[in-house]
Design an enzyme around this catalytic site. Structure first.
Site, PDB file in Angstrom:
ATOM      1  N   GLU A   6      -5.384  -8.058   5.052  1.00 26.73           N
ATOM      2  CA  GLU A   6      -5.817  -7.271   6.196  1.00 26.73           C
ATOM      3  C   GLU A   6      -6.784  -6.198   5.692  1.00 26.73           C
ATOM      4  O   GLU A   6      -6.370  -5.207   5.096  1.00 26.73           O
ATOM      5  CB  GLU A   6      -4.626  -6.612   6.891  1.00 26.73           C
ATOM      6  CG  GLU A   6      -5.059  -5.786   8.101  1.00 26.73           C
ATOM      7  CD  GLU A   6      -4.072  -4.701   8.497  1.00 26.73           C
ATOM      8  OE1 GLU A   6      -4.035  -4.350   9.685  1.00 26.73           O
ATOM      9  OE2 GLU A   6      -3.342  -4.192   7.610  1.00 26.73           O
ATOM     10  N   ASP A  48      -0.692  -6.310   3.750  1.00 28.56           N
ATOM     11  CA  ASP A  48      -0.933  -5.269   4.740  1.00 28.56           C
ATOM     12  C   ASP A  48      -1.815  -4.161   4.162  1.00 28.56           C
ATOM     13  O   ASP A  48      -1.701  -3.794   2.990  1.00 28.56           O
ATOM     14  CB  ASP A  48       0.409  -4.685   5.180  1.00 28.56           C
ATOM     15  CG  ASP A  48       0.282  -3.594   6.211  1.00 28.56           C
ATOM     16  OD1 ASP A  48      -0.151  -3.892   7.340  1.00 28.56           O
ATOM     17  OD2 ASP A  48       0.603  -2.436   5.893  1.00 28.56           O
ATOM     18  N   ASN A  51       0.836  -1.207   0.000  1.00 32.88           N
ATOM     19  CA  ASN A  51       0.000   0.000   0.000  1.00 32.88           C
ATOM     20  C   ASN A  51       0.868   1.253   0.000  1.00 32.88           C
ATOM     21  O   ASN A  51       0.501   2.271  -0.565  1.00 32.88           O
ATOM     22  CB  ASN A  51      -0.907   0.009   1.228  1.00 32.88           C
ATOM     23  CG  ASN A  51      -1.699   1.296   1.342  1.00 32.88           C
ATOM     24  OD1 ASN A  51      -2.645   1.520   0.594  1.00 32.88           O
ATOM     25  ND2 ASN A  51      -1.304   2.172   2.263  1.00 32.88           N
ATOM     26  N   ASP A  75       1.897   6.697   0.261  1.00 29.19           N
ATOM     27  CA  ASP A  75       1.085   5.711  -0.451  1.00 29.19           C
ATOM     28  C   ASP A  75       1.498   5.625  -1.919  1.00 29.19           C
ATOM     29  O   ASP A  75       1.845   6.632  -2.548  1.00 29.19           O
ATOM     30  CB  ASP A  75      -0.391   6.076  -0.362  1.00 29.19           C
ATOM     31  CG  ASP A  75      -1.008   5.662   0.961  1.00 29.19           C
ATOM     32  OD1 ASP A  75      -0.313   5.742   1.991  1.00 29.19           O
ATOM     33  OD2 ASP A  75      -2.175   5.248   0.954  1.00 29.19           O
ATOM     34  N   HIS A 127      -6.723  -0.012   1.772  1.00 31.97           N
ATOM     35  CA  HIS A 127      -6.353   1.377   1.481  1.00 31.97           C
ATOM     36  C   HIS A 127      -5.605   1.564   0.163  1.00 31.97           C
ATOM     37  O   HIS A 127      -5.020   2.625  -0.054  1.00 31.97           O
ATOM     38  CB  HIS A 127      -5.536   1.927   2.642  1.00 31.97           C
ATOM     39  CG  HIS A 127      -6.239   1.841   3.955  1.00 31.97           C
ATOM     40  ND1 HIS A 127      -7.413   2.513   4.207  1.00 31.97           N
ATOM     41  CD2 HIS A 127      -5.952   1.126   5.087  1.00 31.97           C
ATOM     42  CE1 HIS A 127      -7.819   2.229   5.438  1.00 31.97           C
ATOM     43  NE2 HIS A 127      -6.959   1.397   5.981  1.00 31.97           N
TER      44      HIS A 127
END
Length: 533
Positions: free
Chosen positions: A266, A229, A127, A198, A233
């Site tokens: 996740e 992970d 991410n 990001d 997002h």
């Protein structure tokens, strides 16, 4: 009833030689991917060279321990080079952090793990990366080649939209999501922290870079899969459809490199938000279920359980069982091969023992529920010896306790606050204690692994007319067993258990039965089957 009592007595005799009190010598069947996985923070696990920091060689030396415990896979928190102790800000996706060892050390670990039929899942943090990653250092130049690998926006536009700050979330306390660069009008986006910019997945070139990283670890190095992970997002919440599509594409790509690849994501969110992500993963961590198990044990009663007059009416609301079945239906709507991934807490949450205010019987009961429900359970290193810890994060990632004295393998990178030998018995002590939390975990894992019905069986909740009892059946291939957990601090006398009268497993040798009543001690678990005719 006399025959049932005889069977019950024979079961108690068998328990005298149970896994709680002897080393299991028989081989255990392979259950992967419906197996128990062990999460390791390498930095805190085992130190082979005396520099105070856990390393890969130390972890390799403890593979026999993991095999003894009965786990069939390990999930390694990040092992790539990183400027932070936790290593969730990766500065080189193709390397091993020097404190942990070399790539050769890691390949030896993989070989030794695979020889023991232990799969290896590594944390892949895509991410975001580190602000020290060469991509980002280059991107800081407005004309940098890698500028578009990251997300940039004009400050005036961000302020006009009211997006300069964000709310705290369950997985991030950060509110400053846009970060200034000296002398520039554009700000870069970082959901978690300014040190973790990001990545921009609207850039096809960036996507291909990430896919090649996956290819490297799967095919050249030989890991069995990834824990992804912060999977929620990749795109902002308002672009959920793009998020789902990306992960579906990612999964397809990884399967071209290794068809049997295992991908666990996740997605820290409720079930309706989580479910569509299932199409892009083998498994997702079931956060709702984890909270339900912990709260059920903490409160000492089945959550929202409805008491019915008939002792065998199936409950239709509340409880870990209901949440498991609801999630199973929701996830498999998107992915029929989905594996429901269960756990109690992980490296981002207060440890189990501390959540229960060091009440060991409740911690054991939570483990009993986790390991008797369906799914693929994960346990966090040290959970099995009752390690403690409350946030901040460093204090829930303290060194594992191997020995009481002369513990050369114990890491020293931090001074522990919660886990000293004065309050937590090291593994060497617990191994010798049949009543230890270690032997509790070990016996449950071994029993689960030996049993096809406990590994693969469907679950249906049973109402025993007492909300301090969590009871359910597990059924598979014509075999059905009854599981009963006593959530209370009192002995529970249970009637109407017919036709389940043969004890297969119990966490207590103090279970007693009269002609028609089973007495189950506080915080204990029993598993019964129907006697064979």
């Amino acid at each position: 009833m006399r025959a049932n009592l005889w069977l019950f007595s024979m079961a108690l005799i068998t328990l005298a030689c149970s896994p709680m009190e002897k080393e299991l010598k028989e081989s255990l069947p392979d259950r992967w991917p419906n197996a128990v996985t062990y999460e390791i923070f390498v930095q805190s696990f085992a130190d082979s060279d005396g520099d105070g920091i856990g390393d890969i060689k130390g972890m390799t030396s403890k593979l026999d321990y993991l095999q003894e415990l009965g786990v069939e896979a390990v999930w390694l928190m990040p092992i790539n080079p990183s400027p932070s102790y936790h290593k969730y800000d990766v500065s080189d996706y193709y390397g091993i952090h020097s404190d942990y060892g070399t790539m050769e050390d890691f390949q030896e670990f993989l070989e030794e793990a695979h020889q023991r039929h232990i799969k290896v899942i590594m944390d892949l943090v895509i991410n975001h990366c580190s602000k020290l990653h060469p991509w980002f250092l280059n991107a800081l130049k407005e004309d940098g080649e890698y500028r578009d690998y990251f997300v940039w926006a004009d400050k005036a536009g961000i302020e006009a939209e009211g997006n300069l700050l964000k709310a705290k979330t369950g997985d991030s306390d950060n509110i400053h999501q846009w970060n200034e660069v000296s002398g520039q009008d554009e700000l870069y986006f970082s959901f978690f922290w300014s040190g973790m910019p990001d990545l921009n997945y609207d850039n096809p070139k960036l996507r291909e870079e990430i896919y090649e990283i996956g290819n490297f670890w799967l095919t050249k190095i030989g890991v069995d899969g990834f824990r992804l992970d912060a999977a929620k997002h990749i795109y902002p919440d308002h672009r959920a459809a793009d998020n789902h599509a990306f992960w579906k594409e990612f999964k397809t790509k990884m399967e071209t490199y290794k068809p049997e690849v295992y991908l666990v994501g996740e997605v820290w969110a409720d079930l309706p938000t989580q479910a569509p992500f299932a199409q892009g993963f083998s498994a997702l961590f079931n956060f709702d279920l984890a909270f339900s198990i912990m709260e059920t044990v903490k409160n000492g009663q089945v959550v929202s359980a409805t008491i019915h007059e008939h002792a065998w009416k199936v409950l239709d609301e509340g409880s870990p069982v209901t949440l498991f079945n609801e999630s199973e239906k929701a996830f498999k709507q998107y992915n029929p091969d989905f594996i429901n991934t269960t756990f109690l807490t992980n490296h981002d949450q207060n440890r189990v023992m501390s959540f229960f205010e060091n009440h060991e019987k409740k911690a054991k009961l939570a483990a009993s529920i986790l390991l008797t429900l369906p799914g693929a359970p994960y346990i966090y290193y040290g959970e099995e010896i009752g390690m403690r810890g409350l946030k901040p994060d460093e204090l829930i990632r303290e060194p594992f306790l191997w020995e009481t004295k002369n513990d050369s393998m114990r890491t020293q990178w931090m001074e522990p606050t919660y886990n000293t030998t004065n309050v937590v018995a090291p593994l060497s002590v617990q191994r010798k204690d049949s009543g230890s939390i270690f032997n509790h975990y070990k016996s449950l894992i071994h029993f689960r692994r030996k049993s096809a019905v406990m590994t693969y069986g469907e679950v249906e909740q049973i109402d025993l007319a007492n909300d301090e009892l969590l009871a359910f059946t597990r059924s598979h291939a014509g075999d059905t067993v009854l599981v009963v957990h006593n959530l209370s601090s009192r002995v529970k006398r249970i009637r109407q258990l017919e036709p389940y009268s043969l004890i297969l497993f119990t966490t207590s040798k103090k279970v007693r039965q009269t002609a028609d009543v089973l007495a189950l001690p506080p915080y204990q678990t029993i598993i019964l089957s129907k006697p064979q005719k």
